[in-house]
Write an enzyme that holds these catalytic residues in place. Structure first.
Site, mmCIF file in Angstrom:
data_model
loop_
_atom_site.group_PDB
_atom_site.id
_atom_site.type_symbol
_atom_site.label_atom_id
_atom_site.label_comp_id
_atom_site.label_asym_id
_atom_site.label_seq_id
_atom_site.Cartn_x
_atom_site.Cartn_y
_atom_site.Cartn_z
ATOM 1 N N ARG A 53 0.865 -1.185 0.000
ATOM 2 C CA ARG A 53 0.000 0.000 0.000
ATOM 3 C C ARG A 53 0.900 1.233 0.000
ATOM 4 O O ARG A 53 2.111 1.139 0.162
ATOM 5 C CB ARG A 53 -1.022 0.003 1.149
ATOM 6 C CG ARG A 53 -0.623 -0.574 2.464
ATOM 7 C CD ARG A 53 0.358 0.217 3.290
ATOM 8 N NE ARG A 53 0.002 1.601 3.382
ATOM 9 C CZ ARG A 53 0.860 2.585 3.538
ATOM 10 N NH1 ARG A 53 2.169 2.333 3.596
ATOM 11 N NH2 ARG A 53 0.486 3.839 3.618
ATOM 12 N N GLY A 54 0.232 2.391 -0.159
ATOM 13 C CA GLY A 54 0.987 3.617 -0.376
ATOM 14 C C GLY A 54 1.020 3.848 -1.879
ATOM 15 O O GLY A 54 1.324 2.927 -2.643
ATOM 16 N N ALA A 55 0.698 5.087 -2.293
ATOM 17 C CA ALA A 55 0.473 5.354 -3.714
ATOM 18 C C ALA A 55 1.651 4.935 -4.626
ATOM 19 O O ALA A 55 1.439 4.202 -5.602
ATOM 20 C CB ALA A 55 0.126 6.828 -3.900
ATOM 21 N N ARG A 96 -7.483 -0.944 -6.875
ATOM 22 C CA ARG A 96 -7.821 0.166 -5.968
ATOM 23 C C ARG A 96 -8.037 1.422 -6.817
ATOM 24 O O ARG A 96 -7.278 1.666 -7.755
ATOM 25 C CB ARG A 96 -6.715 0.419 -4.933
ATOM 26 C CG ARG A 96 -6.579 -0.696 -3.909
ATOM 27 C CD ARG A 96 -5.669 -0.289 -2.758
ATOM 28 N NE ARG A 96 -6.354 0.538 -1.783
ATOM 29 C CZ ARG A 96 -5.724 1.142 -0.765
ATOM 30 N NH1 ARG A 96 -4.418 1.042 -0.636
ATOM 31 N NH2 ARG A 96 -6.405 1.861 0.107
ATOM 32 N N GLN A 203 -2.259 2.298 9.851
ATOM 33 C CA GLN A 203 -0.977 2.467 9.149
ATOM 34 C C GLN A 203 -0.012 3.336 9.959
ATOM 35 O O GLN A 203 1.204 3.169 9.875
ATOM 36 C CB GLN A 203 -1.192 3.109 7.757
ATOM 37 C CG GLN A 203 -1.854 2.218 6.741
ATOM 38 C CD GLN A 203 -3.362 2.385 6.732
ATOM 39 O OE1 GLN A 203 -3.979 2.697 7.743
ATOM 40 N NE2 GLN A 203 -3.983 2.159 5.594
ATOM 41 N N ASP A 244 -2.609 10.644 -2.252
ATOM 42 C CA ASP A 244 -2.916 9.620 -3.257
ATOM 43 C C ASP A 244 -3.307 10.218 -4.593
ATOM 44 O O ASP A 244 -3.210 9.559 -5.633
ATOM 45 C CB ASP A 244 -4.017 8.696 -2.742
ATOM 46 C CG ASP A 244 -3.452 7.796 -1.657
ATOM 47 O OD1 ASP A 244 -3.325 8.275 -0.507
ATOM 48 O OD2 ASP A 244 -3.085 6.647 -1.958
HETATM 49 O O1 MRU Z 1 -4.760 2.974 2.092
HETATM 50 P P1 MRU Z 1 -3.291 3.272 2.012
HETATM 51 O O2 MRU Z 1 -2.526 2.785 3.195
HETATM 52 O O3 MRU Z 1 -2.699 2.830 0.704
HETATM 53 O O4 MRU Z 1 -3.219 4.857 2.040
HETATM 54 C C1 MRU Z 1 -1.968 5.439 1.832
HETATM 55 C C2 MRU Z 1 -1.922 6.892 2.065
HETATM 56 O O5 MRU Z 1 -2.932 7.531 2.281
HETATM 57 C C3 MRU Z 1 -0.568 7.535 1.917
HETATM 58 O O6 MRU Z 1 -0.503 8.699 2.676
HETATM 59 C C4 MRU Z 1 -0.311 7.894 0.444
HETATM 60 O O7 MRU Z 1 -0.544 6.807 -0.395
HETATM 61 C C5 MRU Z 1 1.068 8.388 0.232
HETATM 62 S S1 MRU Z 1 2.317 7.130 0.343
HETATM 63 C C6 MRU Z 1 3.778 7.896 -0.070
#
Ligand code: MRU
Length: 354
Positions: A53-55, A96, A203, A244
């Site tokens: 996870r994480g963009a 996603r 997270q 994101d």
């Molecule tokens: O649902 P997630 O854990 O994928 O959400 C991630 C976030 O909101 C992060 O802040 C975002 O993706 C930036 S990661 C560099």
């Protein structure tokens, strides 16, 4: 743990074994568990379940997923190959909806296929391997550059609040919002970081608190509803978050709860910084209203992280994974090419010309 947390590789292509190796982030902080994925279905599931996870990380995980899916294509001609590629691409894209990095990475692969349409299929596949690895490796320099720009806005000994995890495991290295913290750490900045636990999937508690603690950063875990008191206590000098998707007007989607933190920051006169690689900025989306917000299963709220259900059986839930912080609450958007200030419509467009 002996390995430096910044050396952790959360997603890797193992081309020899036609697989994608993914650090299962749902097992953290209790276990360092790497899983091997050999099919697009398995990569899809890892993204959907937030094992990765994480963009930025879901961008390159998706790209590797497409590559392993079409690597052994038996297509003899471009048209057949393109259809197979499109099918894999569209499938991974459905994992996603909110982080634009996923679509950006998959579109980059498609542009690569189209650009090399006159090559034999095997050569197009080789180009896709290089491109998908570039998507990952370039992210390291992107994050470092975001960290350097972001650090120029911060001073030693500051108190920082962060939400969710925009750290090294969400990217190729350094993270986005956590990049200035890591770079500051190398310079002895002695930041005092407060990590929101980030309900419902924690997270902040499981990943950010773990990462920063491993790196020796002074980190204090708080519940999401404690952000106001630490601000009122005067302990927070800046809020640093990732995102994101940033719309053309500067509205920014990030983990659910971010917009509330931004509103609080404004109330207490605290700068609110959004850290965004260009791959997260979507000039095609005019405002935050057009950003597709992922809705997830309510079980994540009442059951997933508890020994027993914490709500009556069958309770109605509303579980959006993200919210949009209106541009008016964002002090600056920090990219790898520089810092954008309001009005974002102009400053973001200007940065894209660089
Ligand atoms: O649902 P997630 O854990 O994928 O959400 C991630 C976030 O909101 C992060 O802040 C975002 O993706 C930036 S990661 C560099």
């Amino acid at each position: 743990m002996s390995e430096n947390v910044l050396d952790f590789v959360s997603v890797k292509l193992d081309d020899e074994n036609s697989s994608v190796i993914i650090l299962d982030q749902t097992a953290l902080p209790n276990e360092i568990l790497y899983k091997t994925h050999t099919t697009k279905e398995s990569v899809w599931e890892a993204i959907y379940k937030l094992e990765v996870r994480g963009a930025p990380a879901i961008g390159f995980a998706g790209a590797f997923g497409v590559y392993i899916a079409i690597k052994h294509s038996l297509a003899q001609d471009y048209e057949t190959f393109y259809q197979e590629f499109k099918e894999a691409k569209d499938y991974l894209a459905s994992s996603r909806p909110t982080a634009v990095n996923l679509f950006w990475a998959l579109d980059r692969l498609e542009a690569c296929v189209v650009k090399h349409k006159d090559l034999p299929v095997q050569d197009i596949i080789s180009k896709l391997k290089v491109e998908s690895e570039l998507i990952r490796s370039e992210d390291e320099q992107v994050c470092r550059s975001i960290g350097e720009y972001a650090l120029s806005l911060l001073k030693p000994n500051m108190g920082l609040l962060t939400h969710c995890n925009a750290g090294t495991i969400a990217t190729a290295k350094y993270g986005t919002a956590l990049a200035p913290i890591y770079l500051g750490q190398e310079l002895g900045y002695n930041f005092k970081v407060f990590a929101d636990e980030t309900r419902p999937l924690l997270q902040g508690a499981r990943l950010t608190a773990w990462e920063l603690n491993e790196a020796g950063v002074d980190v204090t875990l708080i519940c999401d509803n404690m952000a106001s008191i630490v601000m009122k206590n005067g302990w927070i000098d800046a809020v640093v978050v990732g995102c994101d998707r940033v719309a053309a007007n500067g509205d920014a989607a990030n983990k659910i709860g971010t917009s509330g933190v931004a509103i609080l920051a404004k109330k207490y006169g605290i700068p609110f910084y959004v850290h965004a690689p260009f791959a997260t900025i979507d000039l095609e989306t005019p405002t935050g209203n057009e950003i597709h917000i992922e809705l997830r299963n309510g079980e994540e709220i009442y059951e997933m992280w508890y020994k027993k259900p914490m709500a009556p059986k069958g309770i109605k839930t509303y579980n959006p994974a993200f919210d949009v912080t209106d541009a008016e609450y964002i002090t600056a958007i920090i990219t790898e090419k520089g810092i954008a200030y309001p009005p974002y419509q102009d400053s973001l467009a200007e940065l894209f010309k660089k």
